[in-house]
Design an enzyme around this catalytic site. Structure first.
Site, PDB file in Angstrom:
ATOM      1  N   SER A 140     -39.221  27.936   7.782  1.00 34.09           N
ATOM      2  CA  SER A 140     -39.399  27.021   6.650  1.00 34.09           C
ATOM      3  C   SER A 140     -39.665  25.616   7.190  1.00 34.09           C
ATOM      4  O   SER A 140     -39.334  25.318   8.345  1.00 34.09           O
ATOM      5  CB  SER A 140     -38.106  26.995   5.835  1.00 34.09           C
ATOM      6  OG  SER A 140     -38.168  26.037   4.807  1.00 34.09           O
ATOM      7  N   TYR A 153     -28.733  26.250   5.076  1.00 32.05           N
ATOM      8  CA  TYR A 153     -30.053  26.900   4.981  1.00 32.05           C
ATOM      9  C   TYR A 153     -30.925  26.465   6.159  1.00 32.05           C
ATOM     10  O   TYR A 153     -31.532  27.300   6.840  1.00 32.05           O
ATOM     11  CB  TYR A 153     -30.715  26.533   3.650  1.00 32.05           C
ATOM     12  CG  TYR A 153     -32.088  27.161   3.466  1.00 32.05           C
ATOM     13  CD1 TYR A 153     -32.227  28.535   3.297  1.00 32.05           C
ATOM     14  CD2 TYR A 153     -33.245  26.373   3.464  1.00 32.05           C
ATOM     15  CE1 TYR A 153     -33.483  29.109   3.127  1.00 32.05           C
ATOM     16  CE2 TYR A 153     -34.498  26.933   3.294  1.00 32.05           C
ATOM     17  CZ  TYR A 153     -34.617  28.309   3.120  1.00 32.05           C
ATOM     18  OH  TYR A 153     -35.870  28.873   2.968  1.00 32.05           O
TER      19      TYR A 153
HETATM   20  P1  NDP Z   1     -37.980  35.293  -3.392  1.00 31.59           P
HETATM   21  O1  NDP Z   1     -36.616  34.999  -3.925  1.00 31.59           O
HETATM   22  O2  NDP Z   1     -39.111  35.415  -4.358  1.00 31.59           O
HETATM   23  O3  NDP Z   1     -37.930  36.605  -2.487  1.00 31.59           O
HETATM   24  C1  NDP Z   1     -36.867  36.876  -1.630  1.00 31.59           C
HETATM   25  C2  NDP Z   1     -36.951  38.317  -1.193  1.00 31.59           C
HETATM   26  O4  NDP Z   1     -35.899  38.586  -0.255  1.00 31.59           O
HETATM   27  C3  NDP Z   1     -36.803  39.306  -2.339  1.00 31.59           C
HETATM   28  O5  NDP Z   1     -37.818  40.282  -2.239  1.00 31.59           O
HETATM   29  C4  NDP Z   1     -35.440  39.931  -2.109  1.00 31.59           C
HETATM   30  O6  NDP Z   1     -35.458  41.290  -2.496  1.00 31.59           O
HETATM   31  C5  NDP Z   1     -35.334  39.825  -0.587  1.00 31.59           C
HETATM   32  N1  NDP Z   1     -33.955  39.939  -0.125  1.00 31.59           N
HETATM   33  C6  NDP Z   1     -32.936  39.087  -0.338  1.00 31.59           C
HETATM   34  N2  NDP Z   1     -31.803  39.575   0.200  1.00 31.59           N
HETATM   35  C7  NDP Z   1     -32.129  40.753   0.777  1.00 31.59           C
HETATM   36  C8  NDP Z   1     -31.399  41.737   1.481  1.00 31.59           C
HETATM   37  N3  NDP Z   1     -30.088  41.608   1.737  1.00 31.59           N
HETATM   38  N4  NDP Z   1     -32.063  42.829   1.929  1.00 31.59           N
HETATM   39  C9  NDP Z   1     -33.382  42.992   1.683  1.00 31.59           C
HETATM   40  N5  NDP Z   1     -34.113  42.101   1.016  1.00 31.59           N
HETATM   41  C10 NDP Z   1     -33.492  40.998   0.559  1.00 31.59           C
HETATM   42  O7  NDP Z   1     -38.273  34.129  -2.320  1.00 31.59           O
HETATM   43  P2  NDP Z   1     -39.529  33.787  -1.406  1.00 31.59           P
HETATM   44  O8  NDP Z   1     -40.599  34.774  -1.535  1.00 31.59           O
HETATM   45  O9  NDP Z   1     -39.809  32.363  -1.634  1.00 31.59           O
HETATM   46  O10 NDP Z   1     -38.829  33.888   0.023  1.00 31.59           O
HETATM   47  C11 NDP Z   1     -39.332  34.652   1.103  1.00 31.59           C
HETATM   48  C12 NDP Z   1     -38.993  33.933   2.406  1.00 31.59           C
HETATM   49  O11 NDP Z   1     -39.687  32.687   2.457  1.00 31.59           O
HETATM   50  C13 NDP Z   1     -37.512  33.599   2.587  1.00 31.59           C
HETATM   51  O12 NDP Z   1     -37.144  33.862   3.921  1.00 31.59           O
HETATM   52  C14 NDP Z   1     -37.456  32.106   2.313  1.00 31.59           C
HETATM   53  O13 NDP Z   1     -36.379  31.486   2.949  1.00 31.59           O
HETATM   54  C15 NDP Z   1     -38.803  31.678   2.873  1.00 31.59           C
HETATM   55  N6  NDP Z   1     -39.285  30.385   2.374  1.00 31.59           N
HETATM   56  C16 NDP Z   1     -39.553  30.200   1.059  1.00 31.59           C
HETATM   57  C17 NDP Z   1     -39.953  28.952   0.612  1.00 31.59           C
HETATM   58  C18 NDP Z   1     -40.180  28.666  -0.842  1.00 31.59           C
HETATM   59  O14 NDP Z   1     -40.350  27.476  -1.191  1.00 31.59           O
HETATM   60  N7  NDP Z   1     -40.228  29.664  -1.719  1.00 31.59           N
HETATM   61  C19 NDP Z   1     -40.164  27.821   1.538  1.00 31.59           C
HETATM   62  C20 NDP Z   1     -39.894  28.160   2.910  1.00 31.59           C
HETATM   63  C21 NDP Z   1     -39.476  29.388   3.300  1.00 31.59           C
HETATM   64  P3  NDP Z   1     -34.259  42.105  -3.203  1.00 31.59           P
HETATM   65  O15 NDP Z   1     -33.446  41.114  -3.987  1.00 31.59           O
HETATM   66  O16 NDP Z   1     -34.978  43.115  -4.060  1.00 31.59           O
HETATM   67  O17 NDP Z   1     -33.515  42.740  -2.083  1.00 31.59           O
END
Ligand code: NDP
Length: 245
Positions: A140, A153
């Site tokens: 990030s 975070y």
């Molecule tokens: P979302 O909340 O849309 O997606 C997060 C995903 O992580 C979901 O598919 C969720 O699936 C999955 N997840 C969470 N916990 C678990 C677990 N224990 N096991 C398996 N899957 C898990 O967020 P983003 O798409 O934005 O985030 C994706 C990545 O991008 C993250 O690492 C985030 O930190 C990073 N990021 C995002 C930014 C933003 O502004 N959005 C900026 C910088 C980085 P489920 O709940 O079905 O398990």
């Protein structure tokens, strides 16, 4: 068009993971979708297949090393290789330290750091045997800079960058294994749903509005890195909305 290659994407049920799965499937990868919410994975598989791609899914919690190993083994058994792993699953329950949200600190460490490590542990032996592969870890902008409320975070995302670059340096130069860090700024997804600290939500609402990145913008960046020729390792992509300071 890439044919016959398999990409595992964690956190494929939403946001960046979902967009990346669709993008890589459109590029010809067989995608193996991983997350905990099965209904969303079923829908995404259908959507990818309706668009002419191929996909499988496996309900996986990235905080379980055993489940991550089983995910990689399932992909290998069905498709013969694991060519790409996108360690994307993540949580961002931002909070001020003095709120002592210890459970949320634990969760971030478990998903954002240990989840990435378990992903690496699951595919590295396979990729070393193949002598090829590509691991992409989602960090990030918060893995470069710290702001009030992001201490833990940011700590997890700094760790992702350290782990990724350490791994990259240790890869045997005769193996065609690449490691890429993808560091997005603000992307419009469901990520902020995990925030429970009301002061953080207030600070967000009072912030200057800006046009955020779309999940597809990050999918495009990931696709760019994986589609480079084998001698090119895109070490890191740092990508912000134009209006983000
Ligand atoms: P979302 O909340 O849309 O997606 C997060 C995903 O992580 C979901 O598919 C969720 O699936 C999955 N997840 C969470 N916990 C678990 C677990 N224990 N096991 C398996 N899957 C898990 O967020 P983003 O798409 O934005 O985030 C994706 C990545 O991008 C993250 O690492 C985030 O930190 C990073 N990021 C995002 C930014 C933003 O502004 N959005 C900026 C910088 C980085 P489920 O709940 O079905 O398990």
């Amino acid at each position: 068009m890439t044919k016959g290659k398999t990409a595992i994407i964690t956190g494929a049920s939403s946001g960046i993971g979902q967009a990346t799965a669709k993008e890589l499937a459109a590029k010809g990868y067989h995608v193996l979708l991983a997350a905990r919410r099965e209904d969303r994975l079923v829908e995404l598989k259908k959507e990818i297949e309706a668009a002419g791609g191929t996909a499988d899914y496996k309900v996986t919690d990235v905080t379980s090393a055993d489940q991550m190993k089983a995910l990689a083994e399932a992909g290998l058994e069905k498709n013969g290789t694991i060519d790409v792993l996108v360690n994307n699953a993540g949580l961002m329950p931002l909070s001020f330290m003095n709120k002592l949200k210890v459970d949320e600190w634990d969760k971030m460490i478990d998903v954002n750091i240990k989840g990435v490590l378990y992903g690496i542990a699951a595919v590295l032996p396979i990729m070393e045997k193949q002598k090829s592969g590509h691991i992409l870890n989602i960090s990030s902008v918060a893995g470069h800079t710290i702001f009030k409320g992001s201490a833990v975070y940011s700590g997890t995302k700094f760790a992702v960058r350290a782990i990724s670059d350490g791994l990259r340096q240790e890869i045997d130069p005769s193996d065609e294994i690449r490691v890429t860090i993808v560091s997005p700024g603000a992307v419009e997804t469901e990520l902020t749903n995990t925030i429970t600290d009301e002061d953080i939500m207030t600070a967000f609402k009072e912030g200057k509005p800006m046009e955020m990145l779309k999940a597809q913008d990050i999918a495009n960046a990931i696709s760019y890195a994986v589609e480079q020729p084998a001698h090119v390792d895109v070490n890191e992509i740092l990508i912000r909305p134009r209006q983000q300071p």
